[in-house]
Design an enzyme around this catalytic site. Structure first.
Site, PDB file in Angstrom:
ATOM      1  N   HIS A 116       9.157  -1.957   0.981  1.00  0.00           N
ATOM      2  CA  HIS A 116       8.065  -1.042   0.657  1.00  0.00           C
ATOM      3  C   HIS A 116       7.561  -0.396   1.933  1.00  0.00           C
ATOM      4  O   HIS A 116       7.483  -1.026   2.975  1.00  0.00           O
ATOM      5  CB  HIS A 116       6.916  -1.781  -0.022  1.00  0.00           C
ATOM      6  CG  HIS A 116       6.020  -0.860  -0.792  1.00  0.00           C
ATOM      7  ND1 HIS A 116       6.186  -0.623  -2.140  1.00  0.00           N
ATOM      8  CD2 HIS A 116       4.981  -0.105  -0.405  1.00  0.00           C
ATOM      9  CE1 HIS A 116       5.277   0.240  -2.542  1.00  0.00           C
ATOM     10  NE2 HIS A 116       4.524   0.573  -1.502  1.00  0.00           N
TER      11      HIS A 116
ATOM     12  N   ASP B 164      -4.017  -1.846  -9.662  1.00  0.00           N
ATOM     13  CA  ASP B 164      -3.537  -0.989  -8.571  1.00  0.00           C
ATOM     14  C   ASP B 164      -3.088   0.358  -9.109  1.00  0.00           C
ATOM     15  O   ASP B 164      -3.315   1.387  -8.486  1.00  0.00           O
ATOM     16  CB  ASP B 164      -2.386  -1.655  -7.809  1.00  0.00           C
ATOM     17  CG  ASP B 164      -1.823  -0.690  -6.759  1.00  0.00           C
ATOM     18  OD1 ASP B 164      -2.573  -0.317  -5.853  1.00  0.00           O
ATOM     19  OD2 ASP B 164      -0.661  -0.272  -6.894  1.00  0.00           O
TER      20      ASP B 164
ATOM     21  N   ARG C 230      -7.524   6.791  -5.771  1.00  0.00           N
ATOM     22  CA  ARG C 230      -7.628   6.978  -4.306  1.00  0.00           C
ATOM     23  C   ARG C 230      -6.955   8.274  -3.879  1.00  0.00           C
ATOM     24  O   ARG C 230      -7.408   8.947  -2.960  1.00  0.00           O
ATOM     25  CB  ARG C 230      -6.979   5.784  -3.592  1.00  0.00           C
ATOM     26  CG  ARG C 230      -7.813   4.501  -3.688  1.00  0.00           C
ATOM     27  CD  ARG C 230      -7.016   3.297  -3.201  1.00  0.00           C
ATOM     28  NE  ARG C 230      -6.498   3.461  -1.866  1.00  0.00           N
ATOM     29  CZ  ARG C 230      -5.285   3.037  -1.471  1.00  0.00           C
ATOM     30  NH1 ARG C 230      -4.473   2.421  -2.316  1.00  0.00           N
ATOM     31  NH2 ARG C 230      -4.889   3.211  -0.238  1.00  0.00           N
TER      32      ARG C 230
ATOM     33  N   SER D 292      -2.991  -2.822  -2.087  1.00  0.00           N
ATOM     34  CA  SER D 292      -2.222  -2.021  -3.031  1.00  0.00           C
ATOM     35  C   SER D 292      -0.741  -2.407  -2.965  1.00  0.00           C
ATOM     36  O   SER D 292      -0.099  -2.698  -3.979  1.00  0.00           O
ATOM     37  CB  SER D 292      -2.413  -0.535  -2.687  1.00  0.00           C
ATOM     38  OG  SER D 292      -1.448   0.256  -3.324  1.00  0.00           O
TER      39      SER D 292
ATOM     40  N   LYS E  10       1.428  -5.186  -5.822  1.00  0.00           N
ATOM     41  CA  LYS E  10       2.616  -4.757  -6.578  1.00  0.00           C
ATOM     42  C   LYS E  10       3.808  -5.645  -6.252  1.00  0.00           C
ATOM     43  O   LYS E  10       4.570  -6.030  -7.129  1.00  0.00           O
ATOM     44  CB  LYS E  10       3.012  -3.327  -6.177  1.00  0.00           C
ATOM     45  CG  LYS E  10       2.186  -2.252  -6.769  1.00  0.00           C
ATOM     46  CD  LYS E  10       2.856  -0.903  -6.553  1.00  0.00           C
ATOM     47  CE  LYS E  10       2.615  -0.337  -5.178  1.00  0.00           C
ATOM     48  NZ  LYS E  10       1.341   0.348  -5.002  1.00  0.00           N
TER      49      LYS E  10
HETATM   50  N1  URA Z   1       1.760   2.558  -0.666  1.00  0.00           N
HETATM   51  C1  URA Z   1       1.122   1.915  -1.668  1.00  0.00           C
HETATM   52  O1  URA Z   1       1.736   1.410  -2.581  1.00  0.00           O
HETATM   53  N2  URA Z   1      -0.211   1.874  -1.632  1.00  0.00           N
HETATM   54  C2  URA Z   1      -0.934   2.411  -0.638  1.00  0.00           C
HETATM   55  O2  URA Z   1      -2.152   2.311  -0.665  1.00  0.00           O
HETATM   56  C3  URA Z   1      -0.269   3.076   0.406  1.00  0.00           C
HETATM   57  C4  URA Z   1       1.099   3.151   0.371  1.00  0.00           C
END
Ligand code: URA
Length: 434
Positions: A82, A161, A168, A183, A187
């Site tokens: 990620h 989220d 956001r 966040s 996930k």
């Molecule tokens: N990627 C995400 O999943 N969340 C964020 O807040 C920033 C980047």
């Protein structure tokens, strides 16, 4: 408890307790707390920050806000990657099939564009027919069939989220270390990956602009992952300039396909090999990073990574004819060259400014649920340190109309600093957090 009390406590610099965070996140997920109060709380977090304990409690509350996926019956060990978000960052489109083809199943939930940065799901959805919204059953079927699945965060998984991310995006509350950490890790924890590598971006084209902030974010996320029993590492990579040449959804898919077919830009390939080799070692697939790189280079060169990407996209409904002939991806009707106003050396490229331009061209959202134009974007023709002549092309603007391209020329010229002194270009890989 009342949401307004949580907002006021954070506004005045206090720390919310675990119970308060659980209550806030439960209430938002269930719809008892509305977007207006959550946006006010998020802004208070942006301005006041959160301590490590609060960030960990927020992450776990969000991870527990919905279903927690367990795919061990399909794949005994899954890996995930990620990114914290950066300009031109199409890395997931390459790393995921690369490691999957090298024997590491990838069960990945990704996001849409956020703030000035693009998102993997928006990029994949530029492929006609591609379905990112999968049910849990479909997610499992694609994983079982292809060893690789990339889906939008399902409504069942970390729903807190999912809602907060979209909120956001349109309320100026993206740039917060604890909100980004929570966040991403909520996930990742809910999606069940055993091994996680985090690409923490640092520079003008990222949410973390200083190395100190990037280090703190990386350390926070690695600690949360380990605390939750996942093998986790982070790579801090430079966003002093965009990654690769393409910025914009379909343009980035084109560049990712070229990379998987062996013609990618060297910075993108290097980052993919670095992230992939972290996963190969974390997962035990390889004993050391040198062996991991050799395996991944071979996987790329043999075409196995490209076949894994193609297989996944087709399994998720994407049109194979477009993949085999990427000029059939959505393309913008107007391509306008931006030329250098004077001779000199490219000294700085403001990635965030370029991302805002792509959003204004229609490639990102101005409000929750807005539709986007997958075709628009920028094709960068120079890199930091390049010496250029006056009138040389700096980039090509891909726009829906000549007027929308022309309107962005001043912002684009402002985003590129041309000077006389040579510049020291920072290395792509800044640090590893293992
Ligand atoms: N990627 C995400 O999943 N969340 C964020 O807040 C920033 C980047």
């Amino acid at each position: 408890m009342r949401a307004v009390d949580c907002i006021v406590k954070k506004r005045d610099g206090g720390s919310l307790t675990r119970d308060e965070l659980d209550w806030l996140i439960d209430g938002y997920t269930a719809g008892r707390i509305g977007d207006e109060q959550m946006a006010a709380w998020a802004m208070a977090v942006v301005l006041r920050g959160m301590d490590d304990r609060e960030t960990a409690d927020l992450t776990l509350a969000m991870a527990r806000s919905g279903e927690q996926l367990d795919v061990h019956d399909i794949a005994p060990l899954t890996v995930d990657k990620h990114s914290t978000g950066g300009i031109g960052d199409k890395t997931s489109l390459v790393v995921a099939p690369l490691v999957a083809a090298a024997g590491m199943p990838v069960a990945k939930m990704s996001g849409r564009g956020l703030g000035f940065s693009g998102g993997t799901i928006d990029k994949l959805e530029s492929i006609p027919g591609f379905r990112a919204e999968l049910t849990t059953a479909e997610f499992r079927t694609v994983l079982a069939h292809s060893g690789l699945v990339i889906a939008a965060q399902s409504a069942e998984l970390a729903p807190a989220d999912r809602r907060l991310y979209a909120l956001r995006d349109v309320t100026g509350t993206v740039e917060s270390l604890p909100l980004i950490a929570a966040s991403i890790m909520s996930k990742k924890l809910a999606a069940g990956a055993d091994c996680i590598v985090l690409d923490v971006k640092c520079g003008s084209g990222a949410f973390m602009t200083t190395l100190a902030d990037a280090r703190r974010l990386a350390a926070t996320m690695v600690a949360i992952g380990r605390h939750a029993g996942r093998r986790t590492a982070a790579v801090i990579s430079s966003m002093a300039q965009p990654l690769g040449h393409m910025i914009g959804n379909a343009l980035e898919v084109r560049e990712a396909i070229a990379t998987l077919q062996g013609h990618g830009p060297s910075d993108l390939i290097e980052l993919c090999l670095t992230l992939g080799s972290e996963l190969a070692v974390l997962s035990g697939r390889c004993d050391d990073h040198a062996a991991a790189r050799a395996l991944l280079r071979e996987t790329l060169a043999s075409g196995a990574a490209w076949r894994a990407f193609r297989g996944m996209v087709v399994a998720q409904g994407g049109d194979p004819a477009v993949l085999d002939d990427p000029v059939r991806l959505p393309h913008a009707p107007h391509r306008v060259a931006l030329v250098a106003p004077r001779a000199g050396v490219i000294q700085a490229i403001n990635g965030a400014a370029l991302g805002h331009v792509v959003n204004r061209l229609g490639g990102g959202r101005s409000h929750k649920g807005a539709t986007i134009d997958h075709a628009v974007g920028l094709e960068l023709l120079v890199q930091l340190g390049d010496a250029i002549a006056a009138g040389a092309p700096l980039m090509r603007i891909h726009a829906a109309s000549a007027a929308s391209a022309a309107a962005e020329v001043p912002a684009l010229l402002d985003a590129i600093t041309i000077g006389v002194e040579p510049v020291a270009v920072p290395p792509l890989i800044l640090e590893l957090v293992r």
